[in-house]
Motif scaffolding. Sequence first.
Motif, short mmCIF file in Angstrom:
data_model
loop_
_atom_site.label_atom_id
_atom_site.label_comp_id
_atom_site.label_asym_id
_atom_site.label_seq_id
_atom_site.Cartn_x
_atom_site.Cartn_y
_atom_site.Cartn_z
N GLU A 40 -15.72 -7.89 18.87
CA GLU A 40 -16.20 -9.14 19.36
C GLU A 40 -15.30 -10.01 19.96
N ASP A 41 -15.65 -10.27 21.12
CA ASP A 41 -14.92 -10.88 22.38
C ASP A 41 -14.55 -12.27 22.19
N ASN A 42 -15.68 -12.89 21.51
CA ASN A 42 -15.51 -14.52 21.39
C ASN A 42 -14.60 -14.67 20.23
N GLU A 43 -13.59 -15.36 20.42
CA GLU A 43 -12.67 -15.49 19.35
C GLU A 43 -13.03 -16.56 18.18
N MET A 44 -13.97 -17.43 18.41
CA MET A 44 -14.60 -18.08 17.38
C MET A 44 -15.32 -17.21 16.59
N ASN A 45 -16.20 -16.52 17.07
CA ASN A 45 -17.19 -15.63 16.19
C ASN A 45 -16.36 -14.77 15.50
N ARG A 46 -15.16 -14.18 16.05
CA ARG A 46 -14.42 -12.95 15.57
C ARG A 46 -13.72 -13.52 14.31
N ASP A 47 -13.26 -14.67 14.44
CA ASP A 47 -12.39 -15.36 13.31
C ASP A 47 -13.13 -16.04 12.17
N MET A 48 -14.36 -16.34 12.42
CA MET A 48 -15.12 -16.75 11.43
C MET A 48 -15.64 -15.53 10.71
N LEU A 49 -16.11 -14.61 11.56
CA LEU A 49 -16.82 -13.43 10.66
C LEU A 49 -15.64 -12.69 9.92
N GLN A 50 -14.63 -12.49 10.44
CA GLN A 50 -13.70 -11.64 9.80
C GLN A 50 -13.11 -12.58 8.65
N ARG A 51 -12.97 -13.78 8.44
CA ARG A 51 -12.54 -14.59 7.25
C ARG A 51 -13.73 -14.32 6.32
#
Length: 122
Positions: free
Chosen positions: A9-20
């Motif tokens: 995922e290139d979108n940092e906000m999406n990536r961080d939220m989903l990873q958490r």
Amino acid sequence: MAPQILLVEDNEMNRDMLQRRLNRKGFDVAVAVDGYDALTAISKLAPDLILMDVGLPQLDGLATTRQLKGQASTQHIPIIMLTANAMEEDRKSAFAAGCDDFETKPINFARLLEKISQHLGR
């Protein structure tokens, strides 16, 4: 041992939220920011499942999926395509590229967890 998911995922906000959120559910989550990064990560990690964004810079999710599904060493890894494009044509393109499943953004997390569990045989 926790199942390993590669989140591309290139979108940092999406990536961080989903990873958490996935970490809290007991998954070991590695991240990649584009298709080339994903291909490099997969050669080192051998993930149990891949969550692949379609709209990636440089090498997009469809092209990355085609490469992975075309290699004997990675073709068995389930890939769930993530995209904001919810048209039937987008769905067909994802499956034609070799995706095993499809989830639209914004992500319905409960539904995504069901799909992940299904593909991991849990």
